[in-house]
Motif scaffolding. Structure first.
Motif, PDB file in Angstrom:
ATOM      1  N   UNK A 134      66.049  39.988  28.465  1.00 23.16           N
ATOM      2  CA  UNK A 134      64.628  39.879  28.788  1.00 23.16           C
ATOM      3  C   UNK A 134      64.243  40.396  30.155  1.00 23.16           C
ATOM      4  N   UNK A 135      65.122  41.161  30.768  1.00 22.16           N
ATOM      5  CA  UNK A 135      64.769  41.749  32.066  1.00 22.16           C
ATOM      6  C   UNK A 135      65.159  43.209  32.079  1.00 22.16           C
ATOM      7  N   UNK A 136      64.518  43.976  32.971  1.00 24.94           N
ATOM      8  CA  UNK A 136      64.918  45.367  33.145  1.00 24.94           C
ATOM      9  C   UNK A 136      66.195  45.375  33.974  1.00 24.94           C
ATOM     10  N   UNK A 137      67.242  45.957  33.390  1.00 25.07           N
ATOM     11  CA  UNK A 137      68.537  45.956  34.058  1.00 25.07           C
ATOM     12  C   UNK A 137      68.700  47.245  34.856  1.00 25.07           C
ATOM     13  N   UNK A 138      68.177  48.310  34.312  1.00 27.29           N
ATOM     14  CA  UNK A 138      68.317  49.594  34.982  1.00 27.29           C
ATOM     15  C   UNK A 138      67.204  50.521  34.525  1.00 27.29           C
ATOM     16  N   UNK A 139      66.889  51.470  35.382  1.00 24.99           N
ATOM     17  CA  UNK A 139      65.766  52.357  35.120  1.00 24.99           C
ATOM     18  C   UNK A 139      66.116  53.693  35.759  1.00 24.99           C
ATOM     19  N   UNK A 140      66.516  54.663  34.938  1.00 24.96           N
ATOM     20  CA  UNK A 140      67.013  55.907  35.513  1.00 24.96           C
ATOM     21  C   UNK A 140      66.405  57.133  34.844  1.00 24.96           C
ATOM     22  N   UNK A 141      66.200  58.202  35.626  1.00 28.57           N
ATOM     23  CA  UNK A 141      65.754  59.461  35.025  1.00 28.57           C
ATOM     24  C   UNK A 141      66.914  60.120  34.285  1.00 28.57           C
ATOM     25  N   UNK A 142      66.590  60.889  33.258  1.00 32.66           N
ATOM     26  CA  UNK A 142      67.642  61.474  32.428  1.00 32.66           C
ATOM     27  C   UNK A 142      67.874  62.943  32.714  1.00 32.66           C
ATOM     28  N   UNK A 143      67.158  63.475  33.670  1.00 31.39           N
ATOM     29  CA  UNK A 143      67.221  64.903  33.990  1.00 31.39           C
ATOM     30  C   UNK A 143      68.674  65.398  34.042  1.00 31.39           C
ATOM     31  N   UNK A 144      69.007  66.325  33.154  1.00 31.53           N
ATOM     32  CA  UNK A 144      70.297  66.995  33.244  1.00 31.53           C
ATOM     33  C   UNK A 144      71.504  66.148  32.880  1.00 31.53           C
ATOM     34  N   UNK A 145      71.328  64.989  32.297  1.00 33.10           N
ATOM     35  CA  UNK A 145      72.478  64.173  31.910  1.00 33.10           C
ATOM     36  C   UNK A 145      72.822  64.431  30.443  1.00 33.10           C
ATOM     37  N   UNK A 146      74.057  64.111  30.088  1.00 34.06           N
ATOM     38  CA  UNK A 146      74.404  64.282  28.680  1.00 34.06           C
ATOM     39  C   UNK A 146      74.786  62.943  28.031  1.00 34.06           C
ATOM     40  N   UNK A 147      75.083  63.014  26.748  1.00 34.66           N
ATOM     41  CA  UNK A 147      75.287  61.796  25.966  1.00 34.66           C
ATOM     42  C   UNK A 147      76.453  60.968  26.513  1.00 34.66           C
ATOM     43  N   UNK A 148      77.524  61.644  26.877  1.00 32.31           N
ATOM     44  CA  UNK A 148      78.695  60.895  27.339  1.00 32.31           C
ATOM     45  C   UNK A 148      78.391  60.097  28.591  1.00 32.31           C
ATOM     46  N   UNK A 149      77.657  60.750  29.463  1.00 35.36           N
ATOM     47  CA  UNK A 149      77.257  60.025  30.670  1.00 35.36           C
ATOM     48  C   UNK A 149      76.459  58.767  30.297  1.00 35.36           C
ATOM     49  N   UNK A 150      75.536  58.941  29.334  1.00 33.37           N
ATOM     50  CA  UNK A 150      74.692  57.805  28.943  1.00 33.37           C
ATOM     51  C   UNK A 150      75.536  56.676  28.353  1.00 33.37           C
ATOM     52  N   UNK A 151      76.518  57.058  27.529  1.00 28.12           N
ATOM     53  CA  UNK A 151      77.385  56.038  26.945  1.00 28.12           C
ATOM     54  C   UNK A 151      78.107  55.245  28.024  1.00 28.12           C
ATOM     55  N   UNK A 152      78.724  55.970  28.975  1.00 27.19           N
ATOM     56  CA  UNK A 152      79.487  55.259  30.004  1.00 27.19           C
ATOM     57  C   UNK A 152      78.563  54.425  30.873  1.00 27.19           C
ATOM     58  N   UNK A 153      77.420  54.992  31.186  1.00 30.76           N
ATOM     59  CA  UNK A 153      76.501  54.254  32.039  1.00 30.76           C
ATOM     60  C   UNK A 153      76.017  52.975  31.354  1.00 30.76           C
ATOM     61  N   UNK A 154      75.682  53.118  30.074  1.00 32.15           N
ATOM     62  CA  UNK A 154      75.195  51.969  29.312  1.00 32.15           C
ATOM     63  C   UNK A 154      76.266  50.889  29.257  1.00 32.15           C
ATOM     64  N   UNK A 155      77.494  51.340  29.033  1.00 31.30           N
ATOM     65  CA  UNK A 155      78.583  50.378  28.928  1.00 31.30           C
ATOM     66  C   UNK A 155      78.717  49.590  30.223  1.00 31.30           C
ATOM     67  N   UNK A 156      78.628  50.333  31.335  1.00 29.57           N
ATOM     68  CA  UNK A 156      78.769  49.677  32.626  1.00 29.57           C
ATOM     69  C   UNK A 156      77.638  48.670  32.856  1.00 29.57           C
ATOM     70  N   UNK A 157      76.438  49.087  32.511  1.00 28.91           N
ATOM     71  CA  UNK A 157      75.274  48.270  32.837  1.00 28.91           C
ATOM     72  C   UNK A 157      75.084  47.085  31.897  1.00 28.91           C
ATOM     73  N   UNK A 158      75.227  47.371  30.609  1.00 33.34           N
ATOM     74  CA  UNK A 158      74.785  46.354  29.648  1.00 33.34           C
ATOM     75  C   UNK A 158      75.918  45.478  29.147  1.00 33.34           C
ATOM     76  N   UNK A 159      77.124  46.010  29.150  1.00 33.47           N
ATOM     77  CA  UNK A 159      78.186  45.221  28.546  1.00 33.47           C
ATOM     78  C   UNK A 159      79.026  44.516  29.604  1.00 33.47           C
ATOM     79  N   UNK A 160      79.538  45.284  30.578  1.00 34.55           N
ATOM     80  CA  UNK A 160      80.285  44.615  31.657  1.00 34.55           C
ATOM     81  C   UNK A 160      79.322  44.269  32.773  1.00 34.55           C
ATOM     82  N   UNK A 161      78.917  43.082  32.865  1.00 38.24           N
ATOM     83  CA  UNK A 161      78.129  42.573  34.006  1.00 38.24           C
ATOM     84  C   UNK A 161      77.192  41.513  33.516  1.00 38.24           C
TER      85      UNK A 161
END
Ligand SMILES: Nc1ncnc2c1ncn2[C@@H]1O[C@H](COP(=O)(O)OP(=O)(O)O)[C@@H](O)[C@H]1O
Ligand SMILES: [Mg+2]
Lengths: 229, 233, 244
Positions: free
Chosen positions: B206-233
């Motif tokens: 129920x809270x904003x955990x992260x808010x990032x621009x996607x300019x020039x990023x790819x899917x793998x980056x998004x997967x790792x980032x999501x994992x770091x932000x949403x699952x471990x922590x």
């Protein structure tokens, strides 16, 4: 107007068109009311002239039960794909949903009455009708049905929030409809059986007008609370 | 365009949103991702005006979204988990009904165009009952954008679609993006996020955990980032 | 955390409630004494007349309780404060008990006064309808939904029901007058018109005492509701911990 009357007509039109395509609700209501009439003829001997005094009550029993059948469908059909939510997010007044549904239900019940009441008269060999009493009868049926369907539409929306809405609706509706049912039956009895007491029927009709107005307006005003998610 | 000020939403005893602060500018295409039960759909419903926040406020164009704000409701297109379509009506009949509710001008032309865009021309007059999930979803998209909304809110629109349908959907989103429509996309489908969105918001509890621009990023980056932000922590 | 502390502290019954209980218990005893021992036996009806005190007291409370439901329903719809929803709900539950008392004592009275168990006397008939409206209201409250929605729907029903009660009374009275053109003697309530002073005093005292009982039950009911919410919150908290 743009956000009340127009959407109401659109919603009513949608229901009527849908009914025109499937003919599900009115057909079921008609079959059901015919069955009630047949059951009445078994329960009360139609050849017995004293049974005539029961006709006004029968008219309204048919109306009430057939209407409940239709009212139950009115909002449960809007539940399957969350259409109610579509109405909430659309730029329309919540009251327009009530108005639209009311119009559609009112027309369905009137169609059933136009067929079922003559059928009742026919099967019970009721033929002391004069032009005058038919005239008043139409007015009374209009007023009584208007009130019953206003409250009914409102409570059908309310009870559609429950999983067993078809069981809930009659429990909510019948006590609240008591005044209009009493008035409608009494007025009908007077115009069908002793027309001399017409002034008394007129007072009953006034009571119905008051009831119709109060609950129609209450329905319009309170409907937004029923529609909220 | 959309401004969510410290929104709290409690349903029953459960606090679903615990202070959602978010601002979305006009013309942005934003993805909202997060684990199940994070409150994504709930926030989107509040933004669409379907639910009221318990506390806090939601502003659209600097105006609070309340009942009878017809002008605001007119510029929002919302597609939730349900299609809002009538099963026994054909696509044309369904869209005609909604066109009338939204006061669409020249509805027939618009409906024809939209049905063609989502590739249902051939099934125009078939009842929706006989449609597959993908076809229903395509028609539901057409319904959501029927009235030319300035804000489009989509709740998991890619779920259960085949490749062709996903492509059609992405094409529609990109076309609207070019037109300057603000799109908010709740999804679990990361490749589509990369393909369509400018910015991603991760929601958790129920809270904003992260808010990032996607300019020039790819899917793998998004997967790792999501994992770091949403699952471990 | 402050919220945590709020959750471990159980809600306490208020001081006012304790005082009210202290007043109500002797009042009930005195009322019973007044009704059964002190007040004289009525000449025509005999001891059966004593039921009149309870009948009218319950009827007054039944309608009062529904008035409370209506007022707090409106307040809830405007403010959406949970306490108003709780008050309306508890009041309905108590009201239905008083209504049931009216509907059982009424026929007992009717049997002695008019030699029929039931006649469609307007006040009694209105009470029957009120009873069914209460049942409808409580049915809606027992639906399985989150309290916000349930509160909203039942409040709407409470308002509609309250609008309906006077109309029911009017129409039943009218209807009844066509049924029995000659008034068959007034209803239970009005036969108190020519009461002896001692009876009148007993009557007023009983009605007041029953209103006290209603108030105490209200406080108790709200307290129980609060405990219930407290448990639900603790449960939700625990579940959250287990998940994360
Ligand atoms: N009407 C409701 N009643 C009770 N709980 C609800 C209701 N709607 C949503 N929730 C709960 O709120 C949480 C968030 O739901 P939702 O916004 O649908 O999550 P998401 O879309 O992020 O998966 C979930 O745990 C869900 O169980
Ligand atoms: Mg979701």
């Amino acid at each position: 107007m743009k956000n009340l009357l127009l959407p109401a007509l659109v919603i009513a039109g949608k229901d009527l068109y849908s009914e025109w395509k499937t003919r599900q609700i009115v057909t079921t209501m008609l079959i059901f009311s015919s069955l009630i009439i047949v059951t009445f003829s078994f329960a009360f001997d139609p050849s017995n002239q004293s049974v005539r005094v029961l006709i006004p009550g029968m008219i309204w029993i048919i109306t009430i039960f057939a209407a409940i059948l239709g009212l139950n469908r009115s909002f449960t059909t809007e539940q399957s794909n969350d259409h109610i939510h579509a109405f909430v997010v659309a730029p329309i007044d919540a009251s327009s949903v009530f108005l639209g549904k009311f119009i559609a239900n009112f027309i369905f019940v009137l169609i059933v009455q136009i067929i079922a009441i003559p059928l009742l008269f026919l099967l019970f060999d009721f033929r002391v009708l004069t032009i005058e009493s038919i005239f008043y009868l139409v007015g009374i049926i209009f007023l009584g049905t208007f009130g019953f369907v206003s409250v009914g539409t409102f409570l059908a929306a309310l009870s559609s929030n429950s999983k067993s809405s078809e069981m809930l609706l009659p429990i909510l509706l019948l006590p609240l409809a008591t005044p209009v049912v009493i008035a409608a039956v009494q007025a009908t009895r007077i115009v069908l059986i002793d027309l001399e007491k017409l002034s008394s029927a007129m007072s009953w009709m006034q009571l119905m007008i008051a009831y119709d107005l109060i609950f129609f307006v209450a329905g319009l005003l309170l409907f937004e609370y029923v529609l909220e998610v | 365009m959309i401004q969510s000020n410290n929104i709290i939403k409690t349903i029953g005893e459960k606090m679903i949103l615990r202070g959602m602060n978010l601002e979305i500018a006009s013309g942005e295409t934003v993805a909202i991702i997060g684990p199940n039960g994070a409150g994504k759909s709930t926030w989107l419903k509040i933004t669409a005006g379907l639910l009221k926040p318990t506390e806090g406020s939601l502003l659209i164009d600097e105006e609070p979204l309340k009942k009878d704000k017809y002008e605001l409701q007119q510029i929002i297109g919302y597609l939730g988990h349900q299609s809002f379509l009538y099963e026994h009506f054909s696509p044309v009949e369904n869209l005609r009904f909604f066109a009338k509710l939204y006061h669409v001008k020249k509805p027939d032309k618009r409906i024809d165009d939209l049905i063609e865009e989502v590739g249902l021309t051939f099934f125009k007059y078939e009842p929706v009952r006989s449609f597959s999930r993908g076809m229903i979803q395509r028609l539901a998209i057409a319904r959501a954008i029927l009235h030319d909304p300035k804000i489009l809110l989509l709740d998991e629109p890619h779920t259960g679609l085949d490749q062709q349908a996903v492509d059609i959907l992405n094409k529609v989103i990109l076309r609207l993006k070019k037109k300057g429509v603000t799109v908010v996309l709740v999804t679990h489908d990361f490749p589509q996020v990369i393909k369509t969105c400018d910015r991603v918001i991760i929601l958790k509890n129920g809270r904003v955990k992260d808010d990032i621009p996607l300019e020039g990023q790819d899917v793998n980056w998004l997967y790792t980032h999501y994992e770091r932000q949403a699952i471990h922590s | 955390m402050q919220q945590d502390k709020g959750l471990t502290n159980l809600p306490e019954p208020s001081l006012l409630h304790r005082v009210m209980v202290m007043i109500t218990i002797p009042a009930v005893v005195v009322a019973l004494y007044l009704v059964f021992i002190w007040s004289p036996v009525e000449r025509q009806m005999g001891v059966v007349q004593k039921i009149f005190y309870f009948h009218v007291g319950s009827a007054w409370n039944a309608f009062l309780a529904f008035g409370v439901v209506a007022v707090f329903s409106i307040l809830f719809l405007i403010t959406r404060k949970r306490i108003y929803d709780m008050i309306a709900g508890v009041s309905a539950e108590i009201g239905v008990v008083f209504t049931a008392i009216v509907l059982t004592t009424g026929p007992i009275w009717g049997r002695s006064a008019w030699n029929v168990w039931w006649n469609w006397e307007p006040r009694l008939t209105t009470t029957v309808i009120l009873f069914f409206i209460y049942i409808a209201y409580i049915t809606v409250r027992s639906l399985d939904m989150e309290w916000q929605k349930k509160g909203r729907l039942s409040a709407v029903l409470g308002v509609i029901g309250a609008i309906n009660v006077p109309i029911v009374y009017m129409s039943v009275r009218w209807w009844e007058s066509t049924l029995h053109p000659v008034v068959m003697g007034e209803g239970v309530e009005e036969s108190g018109g020519g009461m002896e002073p001692s009876m009148l005093f007993t009557f007023i005292f009983t009605v007041l005492t029953m209103t006290l009982v209603y108030t105490v039950l209200m406080q108790k009911g709200i307290y129980i509701e609060k405990l219930r919410i407290h448990v639900a919150k603790l449960k939700a908290k625990q579940q959250e911990k287990m998940i994360s």
